[in-house]
Design a protein around this motif. Sequence first.
Motif, PDB file in Angstrom:
ATOM      1  N   LEU A   1      -0.378  -7.830   0.850  1.00  0.00           N
ATOM      2  CA  LEU A   1       0.436  -6.911  -0.258  1.00  0.00           C
ATOM      3  C   LEU A   1      -0.463  -6.020  -1.198  1.00  0.00           C
ATOM      4  O   LEU A   1      -0.177  -5.211  -1.186  1.00  0.00           O
ATOM      5  N   LEU A   2      -1.351  -6.867  -1.772  1.00  0.00           N
ATOM      6  CA  LEU A   2      -2.261  -5.979  -2.831  1.00  0.00           C
ATOM      7  C   LEU A   2      -3.033  -4.862  -2.131  1.00  0.00           C
ATOM      8  O   LEU A   2      -3.107  -3.821  -2.492  1.00  0.00           O
ATOM      9  N   ILE A   3      -3.712  -5.323  -0.748  1.00  0.00           N
ATOM     10  CA  ILE A   3      -4.337  -4.280  -0.090  1.00  0.00           C
ATOM     11  C   ILE A   3      -3.508  -3.197   0.342  1.00  0.00           C
ATOM     12  O   ILE A   3      -3.888  -2.166   0.253  1.00  0.00           O
ATOM     13  N   CYS A   4      -2.390  -3.510   0.992  1.00  0.00           N
ATOM     14  CA  CYS A   4      -1.444  -2.390   1.536  1.00  0.00           C
ATOM     15  C   CYS A   4      -0.946  -1.676   0.274  1.00  0.00           C
ATOM     16  O   CYS A   4      -0.847  -0.422   0.296  1.00  0.00           O
ATOM     17  N   THR A   5      -0.777  -2.212  -0.812  1.00  0.00           N
ATOM     18  CA  THR A   5      -0.211  -1.453  -1.979  1.00  0.00           C
ATOM     19  C   THR A   5      -1.142  -0.605  -2.496  1.00  0.00           C
ATOM     20  O   THR A   5      -0.971   0.705  -2.696  1.00  0.00           O
ATOM     21  N   CYS A   6      -2.380  -1.338  -2.784  1.00  0.00           N
ATOM     22  CA  CYS A   6      -3.666  -0.231  -3.436  1.00  0.00           C
ATOM     23  C   CYS A   6      -3.915   0.788  -2.380  1.00  0.00           C
ATOM     24  O   CYS A   6      -4.196   2.003  -2.941  1.00  0.00           O
ATOM     25  N   THR A   7      -3.705   0.734  -1.090  1.00  0.00           N
ATOM     26  CA  THR A   7      -4.253   1.741  -0.308  1.00  0.00           C
ATOM     27  C   THR A   7      -3.021   2.724  -0.134  1.00  0.00           C
ATOM     28  O   THR A   7      -3.611   3.852  -0.239  1.00  0.00           O
ATOM     29  N   TYR A   8      -2.045   2.424  -0.377  1.00  0.00           N
ATOM     30  CA  TYR A   8      -1.010   3.590  -0.513  1.00  0.00           C
ATOM     31  C   TYR A   8      -0.900   4.268  -1.711  1.00  0.00           C
ATOM     32  O   TYR A   8      -1.009   5.324  -1.682  1.00  0.00           O
ATOM     33  N   ILE A   9      -1.267   3.649  -2.769  1.00  0.00           N
ATOM     34  CA  ILE A   9      -1.531   4.107  -4.105  1.00  0.00           C
ATOM     35  C   ILE A   9      -2.575   5.258  -3.991  1.00  0.00           C
ATOM     36  O   ILE A   9      -2.518   6.408  -4.704  1.00  0.00           O
ATOM     37  N   ARG A  10      -3.784   4.810  -3.482  1.00  0.00           N
ATOM     38  CA  ARG A  10      -4.897   5.820  -3.452  1.00  0.00           C
ATOM     39  C   ARG A  10      -4.668   6.861  -2.469  1.00  0.00           C
ATOM     40  O   ARG A  10      -5.164   7.916  -2.781  1.00  0.00           O
ATOM     41  N   GLN A  11      -3.610   6.682  -1.464  1.00  0.00           N
ATOM     42  CA  GLN A  11      -3.228   8.079  -0.766  1.00  0.00           C
ATOM     43  C   GLN A  11      -2.170   8.834  -1.477  1.00  0.00           C
ATOM     44  O   GLN A  11      -2.623  10.127  -1.134  1.00  0.00           O
ATOM     45  N   VAL A  12      -1.599   8.273  -2.069  1.00  0.00           N
ATOM     46  CA  VAL A  12      -0.664   9.188  -2.787  1.00  0.00           C
ATOM     47  C   VAL A  12      -1.169   9.889  -4.104  1.00  0.00           C
ATOM     48  O   VAL A  12      -1.104  11.105  -4.243  1.00  0.00           O
TER      49      VAL A  12
ATOM     50  N   GLY B   1      -6.601   9.754  -7.819  1.00  0.00           N
ATOM     51  CA  GLY B   1      -7.337   9.899  -9.173  1.00  0.00           C
ATOM     52  C   GLY B   1      -6.910   8.763 -10.044  1.00  0.00           C
ATOM     53  O   GLY B   1      -7.804   8.115 -10.698  1.00  0.00           O
ATOM     54  N   MET B   2      -5.751   8.056  -9.583  1.00  0.00           N
ATOM     55  CA  MET B   2      -5.079   6.532 -10.229  1.00  0.00           C
ATOM     56  C   MET B   2      -6.111   5.631 -10.066  1.00  0.00           C
ATOM     57  O   MET B   2      -6.488   4.965 -11.033  1.00  0.00           O
ATOM     58  N   VAL B   3      -6.628   5.237  -8.867  1.00  0.00           N
ATOM     59  CA  VAL B   3      -7.346   4.378  -8.405  1.00  0.00           C
ATOM     60  C   VAL B   3      -9.015   4.582  -8.505  1.00  0.00           C
ATOM     61  O   VAL B   3      -9.709   3.696  -9.127  1.00  0.00           O
TER      62      VAL B   3
END
Length: 73
Positions: free
Chosen positions: A16-27, A30-32
Amino acid sequence: MSALFNFNALLLVILLLICTCTYIRQVVPGMVDSRKDKNIFFGVFWKFARIGERLSPYVSLCCIAMAVITFVG
């Protein structure tokens, strides 16, 4: 029982962390990306996002396998 002592729950949290961080980085990239070198805590999230980007077929298969295991078990 916490996720530290239950191996299936630990794997689920990591996926879940991998999927969430990947999604946040796509959206919001700059945040990640902006925090990858400043703080070791946020650097881990950048590494999870990188794993999700580069190994996405394997992560997808692991998510499907965990879903089947969760529903069956």
